[in-house]
Design a protein around this motif. Structure first.
Motif, PDB file in Angstrom:
ATOM      1  N   ALA A  24       7.655 -12.914  39.557  1.00  0.00           N
ATOM      2  CA  ALA A  24       7.783 -14.360  39.776  1.00  0.00           C
ATOM      3  C   ALA A  24       6.565 -15.100  39.237  1.00  0.00           C
ATOM      4  O   ALA A  24       6.696 -16.172  38.636  1.00  0.00           O
ATOM      5  N   ILE A  25       5.369 -14.522  39.410  1.00  0.00           N
ATOM      6  CA  ILE A  25       4.156 -15.167  38.927  1.00  0.00           C
ATOM      7  C   ILE A  25       4.128 -15.196  37.404  1.00  0.00           C
ATOM      8  O   ILE A  25       3.709 -16.185  36.794  1.00  0.00           O
ATOM      9  N   ASN A  30       4.295 -18.320  32.533  1.00  0.00           N
ATOM     10  CA  ASN A  30       4.863 -18.552  31.200  1.00  0.00           C
ATOM     11  C   ASN A  30       5.486 -19.934  31.099  1.00  0.00           C
ATOM     12  O   ASN A  30       5.383 -20.618  30.071  1.00  0.00           O
ATOM     13  N   TYR A  31       6.131 -20.359  32.176  1.00  0.00           N
ATOM     14  CA  TYR A  31       6.749 -21.691  32.186  1.00  0.00           C
ATOM     15  C   TYR A  31       5.686 -22.792  32.189  1.00  0.00           C
ATOM     16  O   TYR A  31       5.725 -23.727  31.383  1.00  0.00           O
ATOM     17  N   MET A  32       4.683 -22.664  33.071  1.00  0.00           N
ATOM     18  CA  MET A  32       3.662 -23.694  33.198  1.00  0.00           C
ATOM     19  C   MET A  32       2.773 -23.790  31.969  1.00  0.00           C
ATOM     20  O   MET A  32       2.283 -24.872  31.625  1.00  0.00           O
ATOM     21  N   PRO A  83       2.703 -29.569  28.793  1.00  0.00           N
ATOM     22  CA  PRO A  83       1.456 -30.290  28.468  1.00  0.00           C
ATOM     23  C   PRO A  83       0.946 -31.095  29.666  1.00  0.00           C
ATOM     24  O   PRO A  83       1.273 -32.263  29.841  1.00  0.00           O
ATOM     25  N   LEU A  84       0.132 -30.468  30.520  1.00  0.00           N
ATOM     26  CA  LEU A  84      -0.400 -31.135  31.703  1.00  0.00           C
ATOM     27  C   LEU A  84      -1.583 -32.030  31.324  1.00  0.00           C
ATOM     28  O   LEU A  84      -2.322 -31.737  30.374  1.00  0.00           O
ATOM     29  N   SER A 105      -2.776 -21.420  32.730  1.00  0.00           N
ATOM     30  CA  SER A 105      -1.955 -22.293  33.572  1.00  0.00           C
ATOM     31  C   SER A 105      -2.566 -22.361  34.960  1.00  0.00           C
ATOM     32  O   SER A 105      -3.328 -21.471  35.353  1.00  0.00           O
ATOM     33  N   PRO A 106      -2.276 -23.424  35.723  1.00  0.00           N
ATOM     34  CA  PRO A 106      -2.831 -23.519  37.077  1.00  0.00           C
ATOM     35  C   PRO A 106      -2.318 -22.395  37.959  1.00  0.00           C
ATOM     36  O   PRO A 106      -1.152 -22.008  37.891  1.00  0.00           O
ATOM     37  N   GLY A 107      -3.189 -21.853  38.804  1.00  0.00           N
ATOM     38  CA  GLY A 107      -2.769 -20.806  39.728  1.00  0.00           C
ATOM     39  C   GLY A 107      -1.709 -21.309  40.679  1.00  0.00           C
ATOM     40  O   GLY A 107      -1.611 -22.507  40.963  1.00  0.00           O
TER      41      GLY A 107
END
Length: 232
Positions: free
Chosen positions: A118-119, A124-126, A130-131, A144-146
């Motif tokens: 799941a992580i 991969n998604y996050m 573009p944050l 990516s953010p934890g």
């Protein structure tokens, strides 16, 4: 005489936390050159040929037997849930862990394997979103953010913004969480039920796709609610 401190132990040394995790999550098959032992009343890793009598100074303190001493010379992801930032190397390590066969893992280890999957999917998604700059600590281009930071940020917004708390997106999250914890028949709030019933008035196939991806009401449940309303 259990005086051998083992190859690694949970009393001293910088691998204490790792040995506790190994003891909790890994099923020893007997094919390895080591096994789980005890030292100072706590788990340790010892050679299969351990004599239990310490003779040499151990690298982590204490005395070790000849077999454990030699095995230590030959040796050269479990906390991703709490990392502030997930890097590509973190994801790579988790992917290697996922490839471990269930037979080599304890029940807790098998559960951890599902969490790792799941992580990896989450990271991969996050990493492709573009944050805004400053949203999280960047470590490389694909970091990516934890997960804990992501959820903590959500909790902060929910506490500060009452409108967000009553929003549909929070209702959908609550509904999805309830279904995961209590099964597919878990109750949902009026706002979520109304949303899915409204969607049900449009294209059926698209609506069913949305139901599946949003962990929403089933098509049959929508039909029952509509029929009940007509009777009333």
């Amino acid at each position: 005489n259990m005086s051998c401190a083992g190859v690694f132990n949970t009393v001293s040394g910088d691998k204490k936390a790792h040995i506790m995790l190994y003891h909790q999550y890994v099923a020893i098959s007997g094919r390895q050159r080591w096994r789980v032992g005890m030292y100072g009343g706590s788990p340790s890793i010892v050679s299969n040929e351990c004599s239990h009598v310490g003779m040499f100074n151990g690298l982590d303190g204490g005395k070790v037997c000849s077999a454990c001493n030699e095995l230590r010379k030959d040796t050269g992801q479990l906390e991703l849930r709490t990392r502030e930032t997930i890097t590509t190397s973190d994801v790579s390590g988790a992917e290697k862990f996922i490839k471990c066969s269930n037979s080599s893992l304890s029940p807790a280890g098998q559960q951890l394997k599902e969490e790792a999957k799941a992580i990896v999917d989450y990271a991969n998604y996050m990493s492709n979103i573009p944050l805004p700059r400053g949203t999280f600590k960047v470590v490389g281009e694909s970091s990516s953010p934890g997960l804990d930071k992501f959820l903590t940020d959500i909790a902060k917004v929910v506490k500060k913004e009452s409108k967000f708390m009553d929003s549909l997106i929070v209702g959908l999250m609550k509904a999805a969480t309830a279904k995961m914890l209590h099964g597919p028949n878990a109750a949902t709030c009026d706002k979520v039920r109304s949303f899915f019933r409204l969607m049900g008035t449009f294209d059926k196939r698209c609506t069913q796709l949305a139901f599946a991806n949003l962990s929403g009401l089933g098509w049959r449940e929508i039909q029952k609610l509509n029929a009940r309303e007509r009777k009333e």
